[in-house]
Scaffold this motif. Structure first.
Motif, PDB file in Angstrom:
ATOM      1  N   LEU A   4       0.852  -1.176   0.000  1.00 52.00           N
ATOM      2  CA  LEU A   4       0.000   0.000   0.000  1.00 52.00           C
ATOM      3  C   LEU A   4       0.893   1.233   0.000  1.00 52.00           C
ATOM      4  O   LEU A   4       1.793   1.349   0.834  1.00 52.00           O
ATOM      5  N   VAL A   5       0.644   2.143  -0.932  1.00 49.89           N
ATOM      6  CA  VAL A   5       1.475   3.342  -1.059  1.00 49.89           C
ATOM      7  C   VAL A   5       0.575   4.575  -1.057  1.00 49.89           C
ATOM      8  O   VAL A   5      -0.252   4.760  -1.959  1.00 49.89           O
ATOM      9  N   GLU A   6       0.760   5.407  -0.036  1.00 48.50           N
ATOM     10  CA  GLU A   6      -0.029   6.629   0.081  1.00 48.50           C
ATOM     11  C   GLU A   6       0.659   7.794  -0.623  1.00 48.50           C
ATOM     12  O   GLU A   6       1.890   7.835  -0.733  1.00 48.50           O
ATOM     13  N   SER A   7      -0.159   8.745  -1.050  1.00 45.63           N
ATOM     14  CA  SER A   7       0.356   9.981  -1.641  1.00 45.63           C
ATOM     15  C   SER A   7      -0.669  11.079  -1.433  1.00 45.63           C
ATOM     16  O   SER A   7      -1.818  10.799  -1.058  1.00 45.63           O
ATOM     17  N   GLY A   8      -0.245  12.315  -1.669  1.00 44.34           N
ATOM     18  CA  GLY A   8      -1.170  13.433  -1.613  1.00 44.34           C
ATOM     19  C   GLY A   8      -1.074  14.301  -0.378  1.00 44.34           C
ATOM     20  O   GLY A   8      -1.765  15.312  -0.270  1.00 44.34           O
ATOM     21  N   GLY A   9      -0.231  13.919   0.570  1.00 47.61           N
ATOM     22  CA  GLY A   9      -0.075  14.742   1.754  1.00 47.61           C
ATOM     23  C   GLY A   9       0.671  16.030   1.451  1.00 47.61           C
ATOM     24  O   GLY A   9       1.176  16.230   0.342  1.00 47.61           O
ATOM     25  N   GLN A 115       3.099   3.131   4.406  1.00 47.63           N
ATOM     26  CA  GLN A 115       4.112   3.846   5.190  1.00 47.63           C
ATOM     27  C   GLN A 115       3.584   5.157   5.745  1.00 47.63           C
ATOM     28  O   GLN A 115       4.128   5.687   6.718  1.00 47.63           O
ATOM     29  N   GLY A 116       2.560   5.689   5.130  1.00 40.40           N
ATOM     30  CA  GLY A 116       1.975   6.932   5.613  1.00 40.40           C
ATOM     31  C   GLY A 116       2.413   8.151   4.820  1.00 40.40           C
ATOM     32  O   GLY A 116       3.465   8.157   4.182  1.00 40.40           O
ATOM     33  N   THR A 117       1.591   9.179   4.879  1.00 46.64           N
ATOM     34  CA  THR A 117       1.894  10.457   4.244  1.00 46.64           C
ATOM     35  C   THR A 117       1.585  11.572   5.242  1.00 46.64           C
ATOM     36  O   THR A 117       0.573  11.537   5.943  1.00 46.64           O
ATOM     37  N   GLN A 118       2.475  12.550   5.304  1.00 51.01           N
ATOM     38  CA  GLN A 118       2.338  13.624   6.296  1.00 51.01           C
ATOM     39  C   GLN A 118       1.343  14.671   5.808  1.00 51.01           C
ATOM     40  O   GLN A 118       1.429  15.162   4.677  1.00 51.01           O
ATOM     41  N   VAL A 119       0.433  15.031   6.696  1.00 47.36           N
ATOM     42  CA  VAL A 119      -0.488  16.146   6.465  1.00 47.36           C
ATOM     43  C   VAL A 119      -0.254  17.165   7.564  1.00 47.36           C
ATOM     44  O   VAL A 119      -0.321  16.822   8.755  1.00 47.36           O
TER      45      VAL A 119
END
Length: 123
Positions: A4-9, A115-119
């Motif tokens: 799972l790969v997050e993006s957009g933060g 892994q998470g994305t920072q907001v």
């Protein structure tokens, strides 16, 4: 193996919007509920939203209800989190996860995590 790969933060001012994406590998994505969680510095991870595999039953934490929207595109193996009217208290690392069972608010019921994305929301 599921990835799972997050993006957009990113950094946004209070009142602004962001859309997070979570791209999943694997051909069975559409069979599983997916969720978003967040963790702020010094705080425990908390549930944000979850969506069933189909037709898309959703549940939200009270703190984001009416401001955030979770959705999914099974053809693209992607789940989204649309975040509006952001507040400084929404600042956190946002992670998506795959549920091993039905849609759940409990992190223990999710078996794969990104892994998470920072907001970061500035006041």
């Amino acid at each position: 193996q599921v990835q799972l790969v997050e993006s957009g933060g990113g950094l946004v001012q209070a009142g602004g919007s962001l859309r997070l994406s979570c791209a999943a590998s694997g051909r069975t994505f559409s069979r599983y509920a997916m969720g978003w969680f967040r963790q702020a510095p010094g705080k425990e991870r908390e549930f944000v939203a979850t969506i069933s595999w189909s037709p898309g039953t959703t549940y939200y934490a009270d703190s984001v209800k009416g401001r955030f929207t979770i959705s999914r595109d099974n053809a693209k193996n992607t789940v989204y989190l649309e975040m509006n009217s952001l507040k400084p208290e929404d600042t956190a690392v946002y992670s998506c996860a795959r549920s091993s069972l039905a849609p759940s608010t409990k992190a223990s019921e999710y078996d794969y995590w990104g892994q998470g994305t920072q907001v970061t929301v500035s006041s």
